[in-house]
Design a protein around this motif. Structure first.
Motif: not given
Length: 274
Positions: A51-54, A190-200
């Motif tokens: 989790x939270x590896x990045x 590439x300063x802009x990122x697009x991400x989604x948080x997931x519980x699993x």
């Protein structure tokens, strides 16, 4: 890292850092190499899905950059350049640096790279590109702080070797890579990122790059033989988002994000490889 949850996102990078300190201290107590212990652990942890590896990687990249800046600053402040000519550190350091580049590292890398299937040019490049930096500086500072005989001379020689490595080897890396036919390219930020948080943890997410000559190259998404359990959810071209529809035509260099059913045996990666 995988099984023990923490109450805050910011604690995950700190736990990894604390683990590095514990490993370094434990190895030092048993008269081992703390650097080697942390280095080996880092290689193993680098392949772990956690989790939270990045976020952990970003934090340690920043800490690493700060540590290198501090190490080189202290090196510049602690070396009296006026004593180099008197003690002969310039000549000894240059001779040692050349021996490391021409003799010691090629012999060691020849043995280590022997079982690997690499081209001759790749072997030459790996043999040449062994930059000396922060670790030799820290090791030299240990001798200096322990007040060993000739410790200042040792530290001065380390300074010359590191300077030679950074200025000469570092400057010649692009040229040597060109001679050895090892591809290198400048990556744009590439300063802009697009991400989604997931519980699993996501099991069926694949991030692939369309290779030139693959089935996906110059093919529309509707015509791709993805099967019933694979969906193209995101596409990136030249660092920008690409609208995804059945009529979207992919091309070499595009990055695609696929959603798959992990229970199905279909493997869509072959469609994107040459």
């Amino acid at each position: 890292m995988q099984k023990v949850p923490l109450p805050s996102e910011g604690l995950y990078p700190l736990r990894a850092l604390a683990g590095a300190f514990i490993l370094y201290g434990a190895a030092t107590l048993v008269h081992g190499s703390g650097f080697l212990a942390v280095f080996t652990a880092g290689i193993l942890v680098g392949d772990v899905r956690a989790p939270y590896k990045r976020e952990i990687e970003r934090f340690h990249e920043a800490v690493s950059a700060l540590a290198e800046i501090v190490a080189f600053t202290l090196l510049g402040l602690s070396v009296p350049l006026g004593t180099f000519a008197v003690q002969g550190a310039w000549a000894d350091g240059l001779i040692l640096a050349v021996l490391l580049v021409v003799v010691a590292r090629p012999l060691a890398m020849t043995v280590l790279l022997w079982p690997l299937r690499l081209r001759a040019g790749e072997r030459v490049f790996l043999t040449f590109a062994g930059l000396k930096g922060a670790v030799p500086i820290l090791l030299g500072s240990f001798a200096l702080s322990a007040h060993l005989p000739h410790s200042q001379r040792i530290y001065d020689v380390v300074f010359v070797v590191v300077t030679f490595s950074v200025l000469v080897q570092g400057a010649l890396i692009p040229t040597v890579a060109h001679w050895c036919r090892v591809p290198m390219r400048a990556g744009e930020l590439e300063p802009w990122s697009l991400g989604v948080r997931l519980r699993d943890r996501p099991e069926g997410v694949l991030r692939l790059v369309v290779e030139s000559g693959s089935s996906a190259d110059r093919c529309t998404i509707a015509d791709l033989d993805l099967g019933e359990h694979v969906w193209v959810s995101l596409a990136i071209r030249a660092g920008s988002l690409l609208p995804v529809s059945g009529a979207t035509r992919l091309q070499a260099g595009d990055e695609v994000l696929l959603l798959t059913d992990p229970e199905q045996a279909e493997d869509p990666t072959a469609l994107f490889r040459r």
